[in-house]
Design a protein around this motif. Structure first.
Motif, PDB file in Angstrom:
ATOM      1  N   PHE A 147       3.265  -2.133   3.852  1.00  0.00           N
ATOM      2  CA  PHE A 147       3.298  -0.699   3.576  1.00  0.00           C
ATOM      3  C   PHE A 147       4.626  -0.412   2.886  1.00  0.00           C
ATOM      4  O   PHE A 147       5.633  -1.067   3.183  1.00  0.00           O
ATOM      5  CB  PHE A 147       3.199   0.115   4.870  1.00  0.00           C
ATOM      6  CG  PHE A 147       1.802   0.231   5.435  1.00  0.00           C
ATOM      7  CD1 PHE A 147       0.716  -0.363   4.806  1.00  0.00           C
ATOM      8  CD2 PHE A 147       1.572   0.962   6.604  1.00  0.00           C
ATOM      9  CE1 PHE A 147      -0.577  -0.250   5.320  1.00  0.00           C
ATOM     10  CE2 PHE A 147       0.293   1.084   7.126  1.00  0.00           C
ATOM     11  CZ  PHE A 147      -0.782   0.485   6.490  1.00  0.00           C
ATOM     12  N   HIS A 148       4.637   0.584   2.009  1.00  0.00           N
ATOM     13  CA  HIS A 148       5.877   0.939   1.330  1.00  0.00           C
ATOM     14  C   HIS A 148       7.006   1.170   2.345  1.00  0.00           C
ATOM     15  O   HIS A 148       8.146   0.756   2.155  1.00  0.00           O
ATOM     16  CB  HIS A 148       5.644   2.195   0.476  1.00  0.00           C
ATOM     17  CG  HIS A 148       6.795   2.564  -0.397  1.00  0.00           C
ATOM     18  ND1 HIS A 148       6.819   3.725  -1.127  1.00  0.00           N
ATOM     19  CD2 HIS A 148       7.979   1.936  -0.659  1.00  0.00           C
ATOM     20  CE1 HIS A 148       7.958   3.789  -1.802  1.00  0.00           C
ATOM     21  NE2 HIS A 148       8.674   2.725  -1.534  1.00  0.00           N
ATOM     22  N   ARG A 149       6.665   1.819   3.479  1.00  0.00           N
ATOM     23  CA  ARG A 149       7.712   2.141   4.464  1.00  0.00           C
ATOM     24  C   ARG A 149       8.281   0.899   5.151  1.00  0.00           C
ATOM     25  O   ARG A 149       9.301   1.000   5.836  1.00  0.00           O
ATOM     26  CB  ARG A 149       7.164   3.118   5.503  1.00  0.00           C
ATOM     27  CG  ARG A 149       6.048   2.583   6.387  1.00  0.00           C
ATOM     28  CD  ARG A 149       5.655   3.619   7.449  1.00  0.00           C
ATOM     29  NE  ARG A 149       4.557   3.175   8.273  1.00  0.00           N
ATOM     30  CZ  ARG A 149       3.364   3.769   8.316  1.00  0.00           C
ATOM     31  NH1 ARG A 149       3.106   4.823   7.573  1.00  0.00           N
ATOM     32  NH2 ARG A 149       2.418   3.306   9.117  1.00  0.00           N
TER      33      ARG A 149
ATOM     34  N   SER B  47       7.769   7.801   4.338  1.00  0.00           N
ATOM     35  CA  SER B  47       6.773   7.472   5.362  1.00  0.00           C
ATOM     36  C   SER B  47       5.579   6.753   4.739  1.00  0.00           C
ATOM     37  O   SER B  47       4.662   6.349   5.443  1.00  0.00           O
ATOM     38  CB  SER B  47       6.278   8.747   6.038  1.00  0.00           C
ATOM     39  OG  SER B  47       5.697   9.596   5.054  1.00  0.00           O
ATOM     40  N   CYS B  48       5.580   6.601   3.440  1.00  0.00           N
ATOM     41  CA  CYS B  48       4.480   6.063   2.636  1.00  0.00           C
ATOM     42  C   CYS B  48       3.885   4.795   3.244  1.00  0.00           C
ATOM     43  O   CYS B  48       4.646   3.899   3.596  1.00  0.00           O
ATOM     44  CB  CYS B  48       5.022   5.791   1.226  1.00  0.00           C
ATOM     45  SG  CYS B  48       3.830   5.190   0.066  1.00  0.00           S
ATOM     46  N   PRO B  49       2.557   4.653   3.390  1.00  0.00           N
ATOM     47  CA  PRO B  49       1.473   5.501   2.863  1.00  0.00           C
ATOM     48  C   PRO B  49       1.034   6.650   3.776  1.00  0.00           C
ATOM     49  O   PRO B  49      -0.131   7.030   3.768  1.00  0.00           O
ATOM     50  CB  PRO B  49       0.333   4.494   2.713  1.00  0.00           C
ATOM     51  CG  PRO B  49       0.536   3.535   3.855  1.00  0.00           C
ATOM     52  CD  PRO B  49       2.025   3.428   4.030  1.00  0.00           C
TER      53      PRO B  49
ATOM     54  N   ILE C   1       0.839  -1.198   0.000  1.00  0.00           N
ATOM     55  CA  ILE C   1       0.000   0.000   0.000  1.00  0.00           C
ATOM     56  C   ILE C   1       0.881   1.258   0.000  1.00  0.00           C
ATOM     57  O   ILE C   1       1.825   1.370   0.783  1.00  0.00           O
ATOM     58  CB  ILE C   1      -0.909   0.025   1.249  1.00  0.00           C
ATOM     59  CG1 ILE C   1      -1.693  -1.299   1.374  1.00  0.00           C
ATOM     60  CG2 ILE C   1      -1.851   1.229   1.203  1.00  0.00           C
ATOM     61  CD1 ILE C   1      -2.676  -1.569   0.275  1.00  0.00           C
ATOM     62  N   HIS C   2       0.506   2.178  -0.877  1.00  0.00           N
ATOM     63  CA  HIS C   2       1.162   3.489  -0.989  1.00  0.00           C
ATOM     64  C   HIS C   2       0.107   4.585  -0.908  1.00  0.00           C
ATOM     65  O   HIS C   2      -1.068   4.332  -1.130  1.00  0.00           O
ATOM     66  CB  HIS C   2       1.845   3.647  -2.356  1.00  0.00           C
ATOM     67  CG  HIS C   2       2.799   2.565  -2.705  1.00  0.00           C
ATOM     68  ND1 HIS C   2       4.159   2.730  -2.619  1.00  0.00           N
ATOM     69  CD2 HIS C   2       2.611   1.294  -3.158  1.00  0.00           C
ATOM     70  CE1 HIS C   2       4.762   1.612  -3.008  1.00  0.00           C
ATOM     71  NE2 HIS C   2       3.840   0.729  -3.342  1.00  0.00           N
ATOM     72  N   HIS C   3       0.555   5.811  -0.633  1.00  0.00           N
ATOM     73  CA  HIS C   3      -0.303   6.967  -0.911  1.00  0.00           C
ATOM     74  C   HIS C   3       0.330   7.755  -2.050  1.00  0.00           C
ATOM     75  O   HIS C   3       1.546   7.691  -2.257  1.00  0.00           O
ATOM     76  CB  HIS C   3      -0.558   7.841   0.328  1.00  0.00           C
ATOM     77  CG  HIS C   3       0.640   8.560   0.879  1.00  0.00           C
ATOM     78  ND1 HIS C   3       0.543   9.709   1.620  1.00  0.00           N
ATOM     79  CD2 HIS C   3       1.972   8.294   0.791  1.00  0.00           C
ATOM     80  CE1 HIS C   3       1.752  10.110   1.972  1.00  0.00           C
ATOM     81  NE2 HIS C   3       2.633   9.282   1.490  1.00  0.00           N
TER      82      HIS C   3
HETATM   83 ZN   LIG Z   1       5.006   4.514  -1.733  1.00  0.00          ZN
END
Ligand SMILES: [Zn+2]
Length: 276
Positions: free
Chosen positions: A152-154, A162-164, A33-35
């Motif tokens: 999470f990407h992070r 810090s994504c998402p 998951i990303h934002h």
């Molecule tokens: Zn990301």
């Protein structure tokens, strides 16, 4: 090929139908998951359009010499408050997180959740839509919901992002994913029903999707005279017949949203009235 799903748009329910029976790639063991961060929610007041997705594809695929990234693919899905937009097809490995590309579908959620609020309004709608989508994908891939399947990407040691978003907690998101996805697909919030009004003419207010009452009711075949006879406003509160319409509001001349000089109400209330 890897941008095959550009132009495709789903809801969680239609995605579930579309991928049912399709082969699950043997490399797939998780969803990342990303934002989007940029654009933020505030930069896309009505969410994504297919053209926005094409623009992102163009940025990814253009050569570096032309200001692009020179990528052959990208994330698999982009999600806003009411729709799911395709990019990389599900058979192909995407490009979204260095350590996870080889085994994980990548989802970009519209918004900047370092700053914007995922717990109310459009932010919450985006995350509910994403949670339902992830529920659909987990079921399709026969994966259980846990911290190994939902990345999470992070979580990638090769990023400092810090994504998402700092405001997104992993446990909170896991809890948002429906345990019984088939049952919840009937009740996913903020799916816009087809009410005969183009969706870009809707307005999100008070955490609900609103449409102009008069246009909606007459499009549904209610005689204009009947609509006008039922529509009343007392002390700023909107009534339809005896029914108090929570979240209804009148827009005076020259104010937004357009059309002005009309009464807007949450569409769910109108559907209930029509079916009463
Ligand atoms: Zn990301």
């Amino acid at each position: 090929m890897a941008f095959d799903n550009v132009g495709k748009v789903w809801t969680p329910a239609s995605l579930a139908e579309d991928i049912a029976g399709r082969a699950v790639p043997d490399w797939l063991d998780s969803i990342t998951i990303h934002h989007t961060a940029a654009p933020a929610l505030s930069q896309r007041p009505r969410g994504f359009t297919i053209q926005h997705i094409r623009n992102i594809q163009n940025f990814y695929s253009s050569p570096k010499s032309a200001g692009g990234k020179g990528w052959s693919t990208g994330p698999h899905l982009f999600i806003d408050e009411d729709q799911i937009f395709g990019m990389c097809d599900f058979r192909s490995k995407g490009i979204h997180a260095t350590s996870f590309n080889h085994r994980s579908l990548g989802i970009e959620v519209l918004g900047d959740y370092d700053i914007e609020d995922p717990h109310t309004g459009r932010g919450k709608a985006c995350w509910l839509n994403t949670a339902a989508t992830v529920g659909v994908l987990l079921k399709w891939a026969s994966l259980k919901k846990n911290t190994s399947t939902i990345l999470f990407h992070r979580d990638d040691p090769k990023t400092r992002k810090s994504c998402p978003g700092k405001r997104i907690d992993k446990k909170w998101f896991l809890d948002l994913i429906p345990a019984d996805i088939d049952r919840s697909l009937d009740t996913v919030p903020f799916e816009k029903p087809d009410v005969g009004i183009p969706w870009d003419a809707w307005h999100f207010a008070g955490e609900q999707w609103c449409v102009p009452l008069y246009a909606f009711m007459t499009a549904k075949g209610v005689p204009a005279a009947e609509v006008l006879a039922n529509l009343k406003s007392k002390g700023g509160i909107i009534y339809y017949g005896e029914e108090l319409i929570h979240g209804g509001f009148y827009v005076p001349k020259g104010k937004t949203p357009k059309p002005d000089e009309t009464t807007w109400v949450p569409v769910r209330n109108l559907i209930e009235i029509l079916h009463a």
